[in-house]
Scaffold this active site. Sequence first.
Site, short mmCIF file in Angstrom:
data_model
loop_
_atom_site.label_atom_id
_atom_site.label_comp_id
_atom_site.label_asym_id
_atom_site.label_seq_id
_atom_site.Cartn_x
_atom_site.Cartn_y
_atom_site.Cartn_z
N ALA A 19 0.81 -1.22 0.00
CA ALA A 19 0.00 0.00 0.00
C ALA A 19 0.84 1.27 0.00
O ALA A 19 0.34 2.35 -0.29
CB ALA A 19 -0.94 0.00 1.20
N ARG A 24 10.65 7.29 -2.92
CA ARG A 24 12.04 7.38 -3.36
C ARG A 24 12.25 6.89 -4.79
O ARG A 24 13.31 7.09 -5.38
CB ARG A 24 12.95 6.61 -2.40
CG ARG A 24 13.30 7.45 -1.16
CD ARG A 24 14.21 6.71 -0.22
NE ARG A 24 13.47 5.72 0.57
CZ ARG A 24 14.04 4.70 1.19
NH1 ARG A 24 15.34 4.50 1.08
NH2 ARG A 24 13.31 3.85 1.90
N GLY A 89 0.59 2.23 8.96
CA GLY A 89 1.59 1.29 9.49
C GLY A 89 1.33 -0.15 9.08
O GLY A 89 0.23 -0.52 8.67
N ASP A 114 7.60 -5.44 -2.46
CA ASP A 114 8.78 -4.82 -3.08
C ASP A 114 10.06 -5.60 -2.83
O ASP A 114 11.15 -5.04 -2.85
CB ASP A 114 8.94 -3.37 -2.60
CG ASP A 114 9.15 -3.26 -1.09
OD1 ASP A 114 9.24 -4.31 -0.43
OD2 ASP A 114 9.23 -2.12 -0.59
N ASN A 397 3.01 -2.57 -49.70
CA ASN A 397 1.80 -3.18 -49.15
C ASN A 397 0.73 -2.15 -48.78
O ASN A 397 -0.39 -2.51 -48.49
CB ASN A 397 2.16 -4.00 -47.90
CG ASN A 397 2.81 -3.16 -46.82
OD1 ASN A 397 3.53 -2.22 -47.10
ND2 ASN A 397 2.57 -3.51 -45.58
N ARG A 451 9.91 -1.74 -66.70
CA ARG A 451 10.82 -0.63 -66.49
C ARG A 451 11.05 0.04 -67.85
O ARG A 451 10.83 -0.57 -68.90
CB ARG A 451 12.15 -1.12 -65.90
CG ARG A 451 12.90 -2.00 -66.86
CD ARG A 451 14.18 -2.58 -66.25
NE ARG A 451 14.92 -3.30 -67.26
CZ ARG A 451 15.71 -4.34 -67.02
NH1 ARG A 451 15.85 -4.79 -65.79
NH2 ARG A 451 16.35 -4.92 -67.99
C1 UD1 Z 1 9.42 -2.35 8.10
C2 UD1 Z 1 9.56 -2.95 9.49
C3 UD1 Z 1 11.04 -3.07 9.84
C4 UD1 Z 1 11.74 -3.90 8.79
C5 UD1 Z 1 11.50 -3.33 7.40
C6 UD1 Z 1 12.03 -4.25 6.36
C7 UD1 Z 1 7.60 -2.25 10.74
C8 UD1 Z 1 7.08 -1.33 11.77
N1 UD1 Z 1 8.88 -2.13 10.44
O1 UD1 Z 1 9.96 -1.05 8.19
O2 UD1 Z 1 11.20 -3.65 11.09
O3 UD1 Z 1 13.11 -3.96 9.04
O4 UD1 Z 1 10.09 -3.16 7.17
O5 UD1 Z 1 11.94 -3.66 5.10
O6 UD1 Z 1 6.86 -3.06 10.24
N2 UD1 Z 1 2.92 -0.86 4.07
C9 UD1 Z 1 1.56 -0.92 3.85
N3 UD1 Z 1 0.75 -0.16 4.62
C10 UD1 Z 1 1.22 0.65 5.60
C11 UD1 Z 1 2.61 0.70 5.81
C12 UD1 Z 1 3.43 -0.07 5.03
O7 UD1 Z 1 1.10 -1.65 2.98
O8 UD1 Z 1 0.41 1.30 6.25
C13 UD1 Z 1 3.81 -1.66 3.23
C14 UD1 Z 1 4.70 -0.81 2.35
O9 UD1 Z 1 4.14 -0.65 1.06
C15 UD1 Z 1 5.99 -1.60 2.29
C16 UD1 Z 1 6.00 -2.42 3.57
O10 UD1 Z 1 4.67 -2.39 4.06
O11 UD1 Z 1 6.00 -2.51 1.21
C17 UD1 Z 1 6.97 -1.86 4.59
O12 UD1 Z 1 6.58 -0.58 4.94
P1 UD1 Z 1 7.62 0.52 5.32
O13 UD1 Z 1 6.90 1.69 5.78
O14 UD1 Z 1 8.61 0.67 4.22
O15 UD1 Z 1 8.33 -0.15 6.60
P2 UD1 Z 1 9.79 0.07 7.04
O16 UD1 Z 1 9.89 1.39 7.70
O17 UD1 Z 1 10.71 -0.22 5.93
CA CA Z 2 10.83 -0.37 3.37
#
Ligand code: UD1
Ligand code: CA
Length: 488
Positions: A19, A24, A89, A114, A397, A451
């Site tokens: 989501a 970046r 989150g 990802d 053609n 020709r």
């Molecule tokens: C998260 C972990 C961290 C871990 C890291 C690995 C938590 C709190 N932290 O951190 O411990 O080392 O991943 O990459 O879980 N996403 C949603 N909905 C949301 C938030 C996130 O679908 O509300 C998805 C994002 O698209 C992403 C993944 O969850 O693919 C991780 O989210 P992100 O916010 O990047 O977490 P990190 O801070 O990287």
């Molecule tokens: Ca991440």
Amino acid sequence: MSVPRPNPVSPAAVIVLAAGEGTRMKSQTPKVLHEVCGRTLVDHMLAAARELDPAQLVVVIGHARELVGGHLAETSPDARAVVQREQRGTGHAVRTVLEEVGTIAGTVLVTYGDTPLLRGETLAGLLVRHAEDGNAVTVLTAEVPAPTGYGRIIRDEAGAVLEIVEEKDATPAQRALREINSGVYAFDGLLLADAVKRVSTDNAQGEEYLTDVLSILREEGHRVGAHVAADYVEVEGVNDRVQLAFARKVLNRRLLEAHMRAGVTVVDPESVWVDVQVTLEPDVTVFQNTQLRGATHAETGAEIGPGATLTDTRVGPGAKVRNAVCESAVIGPEAQVGPYAYLRPGAELGVRAKAGTFVEIKNSTVGDRSKVPHLTYVGDATLGVDVNVGASTVFVNYDGVDKHRTTVRDGAFIGCDTSLVAPVTVGDGAYTAAGSVINEDVPPGAIGVARARQRTIEKWVLRRRAGTKSAAAAQKALAEQEQQESGT
Ligand code: UD1
Ligand code: CA
């Protein structure tokens, strides 16, 4: 015949979190829809998840949900998309799923959209560990050289997992730890459903952390464990285009190594790029600077490259394709393509047929042993067997409004610089004279000459181009000729 093998650790569900916005990437395209090796990031994750035979496949979408949802509906009708309207989150994402699909009994695997390098076998390893240890939750971890940004795994002196602490919430001592949370977990579904409701937002980011489920369950006396990934590269996610390129390189290398182990010669793995769907038979050779894309397939003994880009193309046994671009083409056994040829969709070459240098072929069949060696455009045509097409022939053609077909039957010989104005047919064994514009059918065995007859005007250059190098050369030759004639 392959029998579907029952997977002893098949999870009840795999939940893929996708989501987030992926800022970046700095892209109009949602992050999980970026491609590596012919497949989007989210589709790579789903492919690995499918290896586990999960009963349910769920993808959490939010940012650009129309695009991501539309893509999933097309490529993964077996996956259910759940919308998380606000990204509050990772814990909130999982809670949103369970509120929508209901509590899931059995093992629930949570992962991200990802992480295209994560292998099905690594996920299976996590599930086996989870089942064998009888855990409430098992987290996939990795020892990484650069842990900055990741959540850290906190263990007690005995090595038991205590909790996961996010970078932003960690003490300096915790930040020094190099064992990180991959973000992939196996959960007991019932315990997860209960615990995820009790995750607070009392942290540096004000988010519902899925990681908190671990400490919640542990504090309630449940077993919490970790499975360390053998190769930390697998758990590295894609957050920007540098990581996207890295993932592509790793995945490409993996695909090439599998092909090489299966008997394919890849002369320079650094400059050859393949998509996941490509299939190559043993004793295919792939030369430098070659890209094999889509569902390209090559049969044994085929030689591809250097400098070839093939998309959804079939290459027959023993065929040679050099410095060519081919899209949705079929290249027959021992056929030759290039150097510098362009085969467009619907180009089909028969056995030992040839499409040579500076030749473009579209929506046309070239029969067995027929040759189109140089400087030619073949569009919307059917060529029989043993046809020879002279250099600089154009299959005309298109009349500006419609496309028309040309038929050249077996054994016909098309003289150099012929224009074949479609619709037109050149019969079996018929010829066309060089330089002809053929707009009427040529019957079998006839020659079509279309020709202007040549007119020669003696000494024109001496009169009209006097004083030029040409005139001087002509004068010298004519003088010598005269001398010879008078001398004998
Ligand atoms: C998260 C972990 C961290 C871990 C890291 C690995 C938590 C709190 N932290 O951190 O411990 O080392 O991943 O990459 O879980 N996403 C949603 N909905 C949301 C938030 C996130 O679908 O509300 C998805 C994002 O698209 C992403 C993944 O969850 O693919 C991780 O989210 P992100 O916010 O990047 O977490 P990190 O801070 O990287
Ligand atoms: Ca991440």
